[in-house]
Write a protein that holds these residues in place. Structure first.
Motif, PDB file in Angstrom:
ATOM      1  N   GLY A  27     123.740  -0.811  22.197  1.00 52.10           N
ATOM      2  CA  GLY A  27     122.750  -0.007  21.487  1.00 52.10           C
ATOM      3  C   GLY A  27     122.086  -0.722  20.331  1.00 52.10           C
ATOM      4  N   GLU A  28     122.440  -2.002  20.099  1.00 45.60           N
ATOM      5  CA  GLU A  28     121.871  -2.758  18.977  1.00 45.60           C
ATOM      6  C   GLU A  28     120.887  -3.830  19.446  1.00 45.60           C
ATOM      7  OE1 GLU A  28     124.845  -4.232  16.301  1.00 45.60           O
ATOM      8  OE2 GLU A  28     126.078  -2.417  16.471  1.00 45.60           O
ATOM      9  N   ASN A  29     120.414  -3.700  20.694  1.00 45.61           N
ATOM     10  CA  ASN A  29     119.442  -4.654  21.241  1.00 45.61           C
ATOM     11  C   ASN A  29     120.011  -6.072  21.317  1.00 45.61           C
ATOM     12  OD1 ASN A  29     116.873  -5.085  22.385  1.00 45.61           O
ATOM     13  ND2 ASN A  29     116.066  -5.890  20.450  1.00 45.61           N
ATOM     14  N   GLU A  30     121.313  -6.173  21.522  1.00 41.85           N
ATOM     15  CA  GLU A  30     121.986  -7.463  21.542  1.00 41.85           C
ATOM     16  C   GLU A  30     122.023  -8.058  22.941  1.00 41.85           C
ATOM     17  OE1 GLU A  30     123.874 -10.636  19.602  1.00 41.85           O
ATOM     18  OE2 GLU A  30     123.174  -8.786  18.648  1.00 41.85           O
ATOM     19  N   ILE A  31     122.323  -7.221  23.953  1.00 37.78           N
ATOM     20  CA  ILE A  31     122.342  -7.705  25.333  1.00 37.78           C
ATOM     21  C   ILE A  31     121.204  -7.051  26.108  1.00 37.78           C
ATOM     22  CG2 ILE A  31     124.833  -8.086  25.238  1.00 37.78           C
ATOM     23  CD1 ILE A  31     125.220  -5.609  26.966  1.00 37.78           C
ATOM     24  N   GLN A  32     120.913  -7.615  27.251  1.00 37.51           N
ATOM     25  CA  GLN A  32     119.740  -7.198  28.026  1.00 37.51           C
ATOM     26  C   GLN A  32     119.904  -5.794  28.611  1.00 37.51           C
ATOM     27  OE1 GLN A  32     118.974  -9.540  31.582  1.00 37.51           O
ATOM     28  NE2 GLN A  32     116.809  -9.677  31.064  1.00 37.51           N
ATOM     29  N   ARG A  33     118.800  -5.058  28.622  1.00 46.06           N
ATOM     30  CA  ARG A  33     118.769  -3.745  29.256  1.00 46.06           C
ATOM     31  C   ARG A  33     118.350  -3.892  30.714  1.00 46.06           C
ATOM     32  NH1 ARG A  33     118.265   0.700  25.924  1.00 46.06           N
ATOM     33  NH2 ARG A  33     116.842   1.713  27.378  1.00 46.06           N
ATOM     34  N   ASN A  34     118.677  -2.934  31.531  1.00 44.74           N
ATOM     35  CA  ASN A  34     118.306  -2.961  32.940  1.00 44.74           C
ATOM     36  C   ASN A  34     116.784  -2.914  33.077  1.00 44.74           C
ATOM     37  OD1 ASN A  34     118.639  -2.937  35.728  1.00 44.74           O
ATOM     38  ND2 ASN A  34     118.712  -0.702  35.821  1.00 44.74           N
ATOM     39  N   PHE A  58     130.501 -10.184  41.843  1.00 44.43           N
ATOM     40  CA  PHE A  58     130.153 -10.221  40.427  1.00 44.43           C
ATOM     41  C   PHE A  58     129.278  -9.005  40.102  1.00 44.43           C
ATOM     42  CE2 PHE A  58     130.927 -14.657  41.551  1.00 44.43           C
ATOM     43  CZ  PHE A  58     131.790 -15.045  40.522  1.00 44.43           C
ATOM     44  N   ARG A  59     129.386  -8.540  38.862  1.00 46.33           N
ATOM     45  CA  ARG A  59     128.614  -7.357  38.457  1.00 46.33           C
ATOM     46  C   ARG A  59     128.105  -7.560  37.036  1.00 46.33           C
ATOM     47  NH1 ARG A  59     125.702  -3.336  38.818  1.00 46.33           N
ATOM     48  NH2 ARG A  59     126.333  -1.304  39.665  1.00 46.33           N
ATOM     49  N   ILE A  60     126.782  -7.508  36.865  1.00 46.37           N
ATOM     50  CA  ILE A  60     126.169  -7.659  35.546  1.00 46.37           C
ATOM     51  C   ILE A  60     126.255  -6.338  34.795  1.00 46.37           C
ATOM     52  CG2 ILE A  60     124.046  -8.204  34.294  1.00 46.37           C
ATOM     53  CD1 ILE A  60     123.149  -9.839  36.695  1.00 46.37           C
ATOM     54  N   PHE A  61     126.624  -6.406  33.515  1.00 46.02           N
ATOM     55  CA  PHE A  61     126.667  -5.229  32.655  1.00 46.02           C
ATOM     56  C   PHE A  61     125.412  -5.204  31.773  1.00 46.02           C
ATOM     57  CE2 PHE A  61     131.017  -5.386  33.914  1.00 46.02           C
ATOM     58  CZ  PHE A  61     131.545  -4.106  33.728  1.00 46.02           C
ATOM     59  N   PHE A  62     124.555  -4.196  31.979  1.00 50.10           N
ATOM     60  CA  PHE A  62     123.363  -4.027  31.149  1.00 50.10           C
ATOM     61  C   PHE A  62     123.658  -3.016  30.037  1.00 50.10           C
ATOM     62  CE2 PHE A  62     121.626  -5.439  35.241  1.00 50.10           C
ATOM     63  CZ  PHE A  62     120.797  -6.469  34.823  1.00 50.10           C
ATOM     64  N   ASP A  63     122.936  -3.154  28.935  1.00 49.69           N
ATOM     65  CA  ASP A  63     123.185  -2.321  27.759  1.00 49.69           C
ATOM     66  C   ASP A  63     123.086  -0.832  28.073  1.00 49.69           C
ATOM     67  OD1 ASP A  63     122.501  -0.792  25.269  1.00 49.69           O
ATOM     68  OD2 ASP A  63     122.801  -2.742  24.347  1.00 49.69           O
ATOM     69  N   ASP A  64     122.001  -0.426  28.733  1.00 51.89           N
ATOM     70  CA  ASP A  64     121.727   1.000  28.914  1.00 51.89           C
ATOM     71  C   ASP A  64     122.508   1.651  30.054  1.00 51.89           C
ATOM     72  OD1 ASP A  64     120.171  -0.733  30.456  1.00 51.89           O
ATOM     73  OD2 ASP A  64     118.635   0.776  30.820  1.00 51.89           O
ATOM     74  N   ILE A  65     123.098   0.856  30.961  1.00 50.87           N
ATOM     75  CA  ILE A  65     123.893   1.441  32.056  1.00 50.87           C
ATOM     76  C   ILE A  65     125.301   0.837  32.060  1.00 50.87           C
ATOM     77  CG2 ILE A  65     121.917   2.038  33.500  1.00 50.87           C
ATOM     78  CD1 ILE A  65     122.489  -0.499  35.150  1.00 50.87           C
ATOM     79  N   PHE A  66     125.758   0.415  30.890  1.00 47.93           N
ATOM     80  CA  PHE A  66     127.062  -0.228  30.770  1.00 47.93           C
ATOM     81  C   PHE A  66     128.176   0.692  31.260  1.00 47.93           C
ATOM     82  CE2 PHE A  66     130.798  -2.094  28.966  1.00 47.93           C
ATOM     83  CZ  PHE A  66     130.513  -3.425  28.720  1.00 47.93           C
ATOM     84  N   GLU A  67     128.143   1.949  30.823  1.00 47.89           N
ATOM     85  CA  GLU A  67     129.223   2.876  31.169  1.00 47.89           C
ATOM     86  C   GLU A  67     129.271   3.150  32.662  1.00 47.89           C
ATOM     87  OE1 GLU A  67     131.211   6.990  29.437  1.00 47.89           O
ATOM     88  OE2 GLU A  67     129.151   6.461  28.880  1.00 47.89           O
ATOM     89  N   GLU A  68     128.120   3.261  33.303  1.00 43.10           N
ATOM     90  CA  GLU A  68     128.085   3.495  34.750  1.00 43.10           C
ATOM     91  C   GLU A  68     128.728   2.332  35.497  1.00 43.10           C
ATOM     92  OE1 GLU A  68     124.112   4.418  36.099  1.00 43.10           O
ATOM     93  OE2 GLU A  68     123.631   5.301  34.154  1.00 43.10           O
ATOM     94  N   THR A  69     128.375   1.117  35.096  1.00 44.51           N
ATOM     95  CA  THR A  69     128.940  -0.072  35.742  1.00 44.51           C
ATOM     96  C   THR A  69     130.441  -0.160  35.502  1.00 44.51           C
ATOM     97  OG1 THR A  69     126.835  -1.203  35.345  1.00 44.51           O
ATOM     98  CG2 THR A  69     128.705  -2.568  35.973  1.00 44.51           C
ATOM     99  N   LEU A  70     130.859   0.154  34.286  1.00 48.96           N
ATOM    100  CA  LEU A  70     132.272   0.101  33.945  1.00 48.96           C
ATOM    101  C   LEU A  70     133.088   1.056  34.820  1.00 48.96           C
ATOM    102  CD1 LEU A  70     134.574  -0.892  32.110  1.00 48.96           C
ATOM    103  CD2 LEU A  70     133.967   0.942  30.509  1.00 48.96           C
TER     104      LEU A  70
END
Length: 445
Positions: A27-34, A58-70
């Motif tokens: 949420g701090e604009n640190e990692i890439q969003r989907n 392999f699975r990329i974790f994006f900022d805005d859908i991190f919880e879904e991927t997790l």
């Protein structure tokens, strides 16, 4: 139970998202969003999962859908994630961008040893207090969150790895674990995702917050020997300059690197340098530096234009010798393969001072005071003639005996190739005098 020990030290159980939000600053604009446009030069955490022992993904974790991927990975039979971000779709070290957290495995943990670790951390400052401790089934994972993410340029990858090795040596001991076999893992090592399945049927990975204060590099440095500490002067200070601003300020660089995409040019050294380093390994290998000696072999291989196949062959031939340095803690072929990851042109400019630091081998620099070799030698010879003329004493009037510098190397190499040989066999085989062989016999191997 382990969780009771954690609660005794004010450990508070937290969710997986609380941990990962803290680590990766969600949420701090640190990692890439989907779907975020390219050009922002952001990287992402990359997980890995598999089911029923089948081929993993392999699975990329994006900022805005991190919880879904997790949640997807938490339901896999085997799923891991670490504290790094990567460019691209795979969590390979060559694509690593930044360290957001260092994570350590500690096996052989009982109520007694975990209490000893936390007592040492809280009461006597023997160890850094982890931000989080995850119960992983048969052991624990210690999470140390970085105050500022560390950018992983080539030289920093090696320094971070050495720091992690040194901290592992510090943390994993007879008081904190019942397992004598310490696991020295690189910064790229993955760990079972919090909330995910463990090897124990029906048991999930649980996390407890122990310490809310993140760590700076200098704070972690103080727990390890000086020679293993990160050189903080070389930490990369990230620029906030945009590409357009860089184009205006550095037009020549922009034209060469962005427009023409010209690869970086490197100076190639003679192969003699590579062979010299192989001899230095045989002369001066020590237990705590074995891994880094092979890393430096790969670096010198790149510097000298060697093929990866040749360097790999030489490295594997050194495994029995490095293993014999401390057979109780084997140096394995897996260690060797991991160290060879440094066979990359980006390491061509790796500094000599850093090679000395991580390898434990002293490299004396040529001191020519800015002169060319011919000029330096001319003045040195003139000085020798002048000292003779006025009868000043010299340590070695005509230099050391021819070949004496090679005798230790010859004995070392002979012992390496003949591990069951005796001194008398070495004397007969090499022609070196009895006194000289015995002089170097114990030091050689």
């Amino acid at each position: 139970m382990l969780e009771d020990v954690l609660r005794k030290w004010n450990g508070l159980e937290v969710s997986a998202m609380e941990v990962y939000s803290d680590v990766f600053r969600l949420g701090e604009n640190e990692i890439q969003r989907n779907g975020e446009p390219k050009g922002q030069f952001k990287a992402n955490p990359v997980g890995y999962w598999s089911n029923n022992g089948q081929k993993g993904h392999f699975r990329i974790f994006f900022d805005d859908i991190f919880e879904e991927t997790l949640k997807e990975l938490q339901e896999a039979d085997f799923a891991i994630l670490n504290g790094l971000t990567y460019f691209g779709r795979k969590n390979v070290q060559a694509h690593a961008s930044k360290v957001y957290a260092l994570i350590f495995d500690l096996d052989g943990v009982t109520d007694k040893t975990l209490n000893a670790f936390l007592n040492g951390a809280f009461e006597v400052d023997a160890y850094p207090i982890p931000n989080y401790i995850a119960l992983s089934g048969h052991g624990v994972h210690l999470y140390y969150v970085m105050e500022e993410p560390v950018s992983l340029f080539p030289y920093m990858k090696i320094q971070m790895k050495e720091l992690k090795y040194a901290l592992t040596e510090k943390i994993w001991n007879m008081y904190t674990s019942t397992d004598d076999h310490k696991q020295f893992q690189g910064i790229n090592q993955g760990f079972r995702v919090i909330g995910g399945k463990t090897k124990i049927e029906g048991v999930r990975v649980r996390a407890f917050r122990i310490n809310s204060h993140p760590f700076s590099v200098s704070q972690l440095n103080k727990y390890i020997p000086r020679e293993s500490r990160i050189d903080e002067t070389k930490l990369w200070k990230e620029s906030r300059m945009t590409l357009e601003e860089a184009r205006k300020k550095y037009p020549e660089w922009y034209e060469e690197k962005v427009v023409r995409k010209s690869p970086r040019r490197y100076w190639q050294c003679k192969e003699d340098l590579y062979e010299w380093w192989k001899r230095k390994i045989l002369e001066g290998a020590t237990y705590h530096h074995r891994y880094f000696l092979i890393m430096c072999l790969a670096i010198y291989g790149v510097k000298c234009g060697k093929s990866f196949e040749d360097v790999e062959k030489d490295a594997y031939e050194l495994v029995p010798f490095l293993n014999a340095v401390n057979p109780s803690d084997p140096f394995t072929e897996e260690d060797c393969q991991s160290a060879l990851e440094c066979f990359d042109p980006k390491y061509c400019t790796f500094p000599i001072d850093d090679i000395v630091k991580i390898s434990g081998i002293l490299i004396e620099k040529n001191k020519r005071n800015g002169l060319k070799q011919e000029q330096h030698l001319y003045l040195a010879r003139r000085r020798k003639e002048d000292m003779k003329a006025i009868e000043l004493p010299m340590k070695a009037l005509e230099g050391r005996p021819r070949g004496s510098s090679q005798q230790k190397i010859v004995v070392t190499e002979w012992r390496y190739n003949n591990p069951k040989g005796k001194p008398k066999d070495c004397i007969l085989a090499t022609g070196i005098s009895k006194n000289t062989v015995y002089r170097w016999w114990k030091e050689a191997y």
